[in-house]
Structures are given as C-alpha cells and as structure tokens.
Design a protein around this motif. Sequence first.
Motif, short mmCIF file in Angstrom:
data_model
loop_
_atom_site.label_atom_id
_atom_site.label_comp_id
_atom_site.label_asym_id
_atom_site.label_seq_id
_atom_site.Cartn_x
_atom_site.Cartn_y
_atom_site.Cartn_z
N ALA A 162 10.11 16.31 5.72
CA ALA A 162 9.27 15.63 4.49
C ALA A 162 7.75 16.33 4.45
CB ALA A 162 8.99 14.21 5.15
N ASP A 195 3.32 -1.67 4.08
CA ASP A 195 2.87 -0.30 3.78
C ASP A 195 3.84 0.52 3.60
OD1 ASP A 195 1.73 2.07 4.36
OD2 ASP A 195 0.67 1.66 6.39
N ILE A 209 2.24 7.37 10.34
CA ILE A 209 2.14 8.55 9.74
C ILE A 209 0.86 9.14 9.79
CG2 ILE A 209 2.38 9.70 7.32
CD1 ILE A 209 5.01 8.38 8.03
N GLY A 211 -5.20 9.84 -2.53
CA GLY A 211 -3.74 9.70 -2.82
C GLY A 211 -3.06 10.42 -3.64
N ASN A 223 -4.58 15.38 0.55
CA ASN A 223 -4.23 14.20 0.06
C ASN A 223 -5.47 13.66 -0.48
OD1 ASN A 223 -3.41 11.51 -0.83
ND2 ASN A 223 -1.93 11.50 0.96
N GLN A 238 7.69 9.55 -1.15
CA GLN A 238 7.19 10.55 -1.88
C GLN A 238 7.96 10.87 -3.27
OE1 GLN A 238 9.22 13.48 1.11
NE2 GLN A 238 6.87 13.89 1.82
N SER A 266 0.98 -1.28 0.08
CA SER A 266 -0.01 0.06 -0.10
C SER A 266 0.78 1.24 -0.10
CB SER A 266 -0.77 -0.03 1.24
OG SER A 266 -1.54 1.06 1.67
N VAL A 267 0.33 2.24 -0.55
CA VAL A 267 1.13 3.68 -0.62
C VAL A 267 0.32 4.75 -0.91
CG1 VAL A 267 1.70 3.64 -3.08
CG2 VAL A 267 2.98 4.80 -1.70
N PRO A 280 -2.23 7.33 4.73
CA PRO A 280 -2.29 6.33 5.66
C PRO A 280 -3.41 5.22 5.64
CG PRO A 280 -2.30 8.38 6.68
CD PRO A 280 -2.60 8.87 5.05
C1 WTA Z 1 1.63 10.43 1.82
C2 WTA Z 1 3.45 8.99 -3.50
C3 WTA Z 1 1.05 7.36 4.95
C4 WTA Z 1 2.55 11.23 2.58
C5 WTA Z 1 4.58 7.90 -3.33
C6 WTA Z 1 3.45 11.78 1.66
C7 WTA Z 1 1.67 8.08 2.95
C8 WTA Z 1 2.79 11.81 0.22
C9 WTA Z 1 2.30 6.96 2.59
C10 WTA Z 1 3.70 11.88 -0.81
C11 WTA Z 1 1.91 5.84 3.53
C12 WTA Z 1 2.77 8.44 1.08
N1 WTA Z 1 1.51 6.01 4.58
N2 WTA Z 1 1.20 8.35 4.18
N3 WTA Z 1 2.35 4.69 3.28
N4 WTA Z 1 3.07 6.96 1.53
N5 WTA Z 1 2.01 8.98 1.73
O1 WTA Z 1 4.57 12.58 -3.69
O2 WTA Z 1 1.75 12.41 3.17
O3 WTA Z 1 2.52 11.55 -4.42
O4 WTA Z 1 4.17 13.04 1.99
O5 WTA Z 1 4.33 10.10 -3.77
O6 WTA Z 1 1.73 10.77 0.27
O7 WTA Z 1 2.86 11.77 -2.04
P1 WTA Z 1 3.54 11.63 -3.40
#
Ligand code: WTA
Length: 654
Positions: A517, A431, A531, A543, A540, A435, A405-406, A409
């Motif tokens: 970050a 998880d 996080i 995502g 966000n 970024q 997952s990405v 949260p």
């Molecule tokens: C959030 C996406 C919680 C976070 C790869 C970060 C996450 C932003 C997680 C980056 C996770 C990414 N758990 N929050 N596993 N992964 N984030 O640049 O706030 O589109 O700063 O990259 O997504 O978003 P980006």
Amino acid sequence: MERRTGMKRGLPRKENAMKETDMAYGEELVFRPLPQLVIEANVNPQEFATAQASAKADNLGYWEDAAQELDWFNKWDVVMDDSEAPRYQWFKGAQCNIVYNALDRHIATANKNKLALIWEGEAGDTKKYTYYELYREVNKLANAMRSLGLGKGDRVVLYMPLIPQTMMAMLACAKIGAVHCAVFAGFSAKALRQRITEVEAKLVVTADGFYRNGRIVNLKATVDEALVGGCDCVETVVVVNRAKLDVDMGEARDIWYDALVRQERSDAATEIMNSDDPLFILHTSGTTGEPKGIVHGHAGYMVGLHRSLDWVFDIKPTDIFWCTGDMGWITGHSYVVYGPLIAGTTTVMYEGHPLYPQADRMWDIVARYGVTILYTAPTVIRMLMRYGNQYPRMHDLSTLRLLASVGEPISPDTWLWFYKFIGHSQCPILDTWWQTETGGCMISPFPVSVLKPGSVHRPMPGIEVDIVDEDGNPVEAGVAGNLIVTKPWPSMLLDIFGKPELRDATYWPLGPGKYWAGDIATRDEDGLIWIHGRSDDVMNIAGHRIGNVELENAFLTHKAVADAAVIGIPDKIKGEVAKAYIVLQAEFAALDDRNEIIRMLKTHIRKEVGPVAVIRSMEFVETLPRTSSGKIVRRVLKAREAGVQVDLAAVVED
Ligand code: WTA
C-alpha cells in the motif's frame, strides 16, 4: 507519536457511552455506540462477527454473496480467477454495467421519484434531480456522445468542477462503455495535456468556469491552452455554460453542452460490458516523476462499493449522504457518484469553498438539506476548527447520524472536535482507510464499532491486511511497519494505463498475496490499526497525493534551477506542505533578489503542475545530499528540518 501514549497496557480506560468528554493525558479514549444505533444498524455486532468469520472461512463465497445483491446481464463463471496472480480477474465471464445498478434499475422501483442528487452552487443556486430526471439527462448525453462517434473503450477526459453535468458525463460514458478520465480542476494546462495525450482522449468535457471562494476559475481557457499543438486525438470539446463567461468557442471543435443534448432522446441503451472492461482511469502520484493512470472496471468496483455503502455507511432509505470529495479524485468517483447511486440514496454535491461566504457554509448545508451522513477529510475539519465552535453552533445539526473521514490520519484532537461539535457526541466517526488503487473503503470501523480516536479500526469483512517489515515478515503489535493487503479484493485496480509492466513491480514487489500500500501503520494490542503516513516519496498535501519527484522534475525544467529536492514538512491545516531545496544555476545564484526568484519559481510550478501543488517555502543551497549512485536523500533534508545538524555535501550510502 503522542497518540500512542494512551495505548500502553495497564493505563486506565475511559469509556464513553457517547457522552461529552475531554481527552485526558495518559488515558485511552474509547467510544461506544448509542444503543439505538446498534439496534437499527444494517450490521449489528453479532452480524459483523458472523460476516467476518464467514469471509475468513470462505472469502470468495463472501464476495459472491455481495455480488448476488446487484443486477447482472449474465452471471460469472468463476468468482475470481487467480491463475495469473498477481493479476486477479473478479467475476470472470460475467456481463454487467455499473450504470445499470446506479441508475437504470432504480427507475423500475420506488426510487424512481426519489432525489438522486441535491446540488448547490457556491453562489447559493441549487438544483435537484430525482433518479428519473438524472436517468433522462444521462441518456440524452449518452445519445449525444454516441452521435459524436464515441463508443466502447473510447477515452473521455473530464476537466470539470463540482456540477451536476460532471456526474452526468461520468455516467453517460459508463453507459456507452466509454472510459472517463477525470483531471482535477487544480491541475495546469500542461498537466492536463499530458493526461489527454497519454489516454488519447477523443472528447474533452469541461465548463467555461466555476465559482471558488468568491472568484471565478476559468477552465475553458486552460483547456484551450492544453490543446494548442500536439493533442490531435481530441475531436470535440463539450463546454458546460456554468459561469456565463465569454469564452472562445472553436468552430469545428467546441460545442456547448446544452446545444449538444437539446435534441436528444431521453432513452438510451445501456452497453453490455464484460466484468473487467475499463470504467475509468484516474491518475495518482507515485514515486516516479510521472503520475500513474489507475484503471478500474465495471464489476469488481461496483461490488466493493455496494458493500461499503450498505455496511460501513449503513445506508437507510431516508438518508441524505454528503461526501465533500471532488470528482477529480477517487473519493468523488466512489462516494459522490457511483457508491451513493448504487445504494439508491440521495447524494449531495457542493461546488464551492467551505469558507464561502463564511466558515459555517458546510453546517448551513447540513442543516438545510437534513444531511444524515457527512463524509469529509481531516484537512477540512482542521480548517473549520480554527474558526471556532460558534459556526457549527449557528445551525441545527441534529439530522446527522454518522460522520466519516478519509485521506490522511486524523489526530485525536481533530477527531474529538468533529465528534463533539459536529456530531454532538451522538455520531460515530468512521475513519476510512483506502486509496485510488483500492477503489473503495478497506479498513474502517462500522457504526456499531467501539472507537478509538485516530485509529482506522479493522479491515472490513472480506479484506485481510497485515503489517510487515521490508522483507514481508509480520511485525509485532505496537511496532511500525508497512501496510499490505494479503487477499485480493473485488474493487482492486485492474491496471496502470499504458504501463502494465509497472503494475506488479509497484504494487506486488513482495509477490502475489502481498499488495504493497505504501503506508506505514501499527496494530495495537486490541488489534486496531493506526496509519502514520506514506512510506514512499509521496506527500499528502491537504489529502492530495503529490509525488516529490513530480515537483522536483517541474523545478528542473526552469532555467534558473541546477538541482532540486522537495520534501513534505508538517502543517497545522494541510497536514503536510512542500518545501523545496534549490541549487541555482551560477548566473542566477549571483542575483541578489531572492524574492524575485522565489516568485518566478512559484509561478513556474503553477504553470507546470497547477495550483494543486502548493510550495510553502524554498531554500537555496549549494548542494544536495545524494547517495553514491546519485539518488537524492530526502531523509537528510527532513532531519535538517527537524533541527539536526547535517552536512548536505556528504555522500550517503545507498
Ligand atoms: C492516505 C484517498 C490515514 C494514505 C481515498 C493512502 C489515509 C492515501 C486514510 C491514498 C485514513 C487515506 N487515515 N491515511 N483514513 N485514508 N489515507 O489515493 O496515505 O488519494 O495511501 O485515496 O491517503 O490517497 P488517495
């Protein structure tokens, strides 16, 4: 946060040897990997501990070992030069090309005839490419790009759907040393134009259209609109014939992809690049009104990705790897294209919507291709969860061995649904936190880790992070603070395109060795990281990072709007959605039909930013809360959303 309820010391632990379980209030859930998985893992718990210790003792030596596992034209003089910190030059003096590692070198091995890409269109049409076939396609396009006069350093904008040619275009650019700049297909003509002019693209690659949720989205028409006046830099537009649309083709400028590559040779020289030569630019929202073009290069980026595929995703020769990210965002760049190909695995790409024609599409794809690793986002899981368990039950998901997952949260209930109904309580959930700026995974469990639902676990070996207060002092376990990365890492951003002066101020406000970050996090008593979301004015939404100021500026360009503030409000499926507070110009404030104004403003935002910016609701107010220096105070509006009585007219201290 509810998820912290179970984390207090002294509460009973419920240990699960990957067996079905339900979450019980006040208990902390802990999941241990199946013994077989531990035996077969690329990195077992002892190896993990050794890697972590060696990376702590000798960080550069650790990354040098990782780099040695890839192919280089010339090795580095120094692993990392920090003489101009916070500018760090990884693998200084080396020469390489990421495409050599992602494609060329596989042709001399047994991977040559292995599937590199399995693609499925929304309508059910499919295409498969072996590494050799993909290599030939990329070479043809690389030759065609060269014959169009493109070469090292030239920028190419990709406004593309999820189709094989998008991957080919990225790789062909990299092969000839050009720099690709993908713009997500959900952005408007105006947003596209801004990015094209900013990077001064010579070439735009697009498609006539694509399929999304049963409809055809027309892309070429948007490109035409973007290029009307003011984009003189663009010499050629290459159009993939995906949806058989009857599009206007400008005689001098536009050319069909197939016609362009038809006569080309299928071998092409791979450009020799210096380590920090740019590979791509990808825009991401920040706290200012303008998106930042994050620049990544060839060397460090590929080393970081290589480690995460090999170790976090535990790639084996028989894997079928499906990351559902879009190639318009970093997840698609790193885990649909470059990462899987460097690892020599088979990557899956699906063009369409997860709900088309019904809510089992993803499970159908997993079953038909025997996907072994599924990497997706909480927003997708939440959406599919809503349709119930009968959809995953319709398919044999037994090939899956890892879930990941990405992007945002993942709440424990979403985690558990994914774990139980998709992974059948057999597959660890990775998880992964990272970024656009970090290039690849930074904090993530390994397959052999003992998991707690909702925690992103620990930094990968070689990555060091801390959680600090506003002044940079570490906070205690259980206390929320700002997530920083305390050591440079190979796949870190090189620059902000065209604005190098912004780079250090944005990401190193606390100085070298403290990469900011922009996320709020806590560390629990076991040292695991949780996080909680962004600390800055970035939402966000499903995502996707969308800047509040970006949307406010878009509202302000409408004649009806005198003032605007945008805040993120919680949403069950998308995680967060945007709500706008609008002060109308007097002549519009007098109008009775507010619904008409809302419709007008929604259309306006779609035009200014694109369908990616979903405005859930609008509220019309007399005034907005501001500080004495005139800055909007969004936290007052957030408090109001949460039911607190506030005075919007009061001036708030800076
Ligand atoms: C959030 C996406 C919680 C976070 C790869 C970060 C996450 C932003 C997680 C980056 C996770 C990414 N758990 N929050 N596993 N992964 N984030 O640049 O706030 O589109 O700063 O990259 O997504 O978003 P980006």
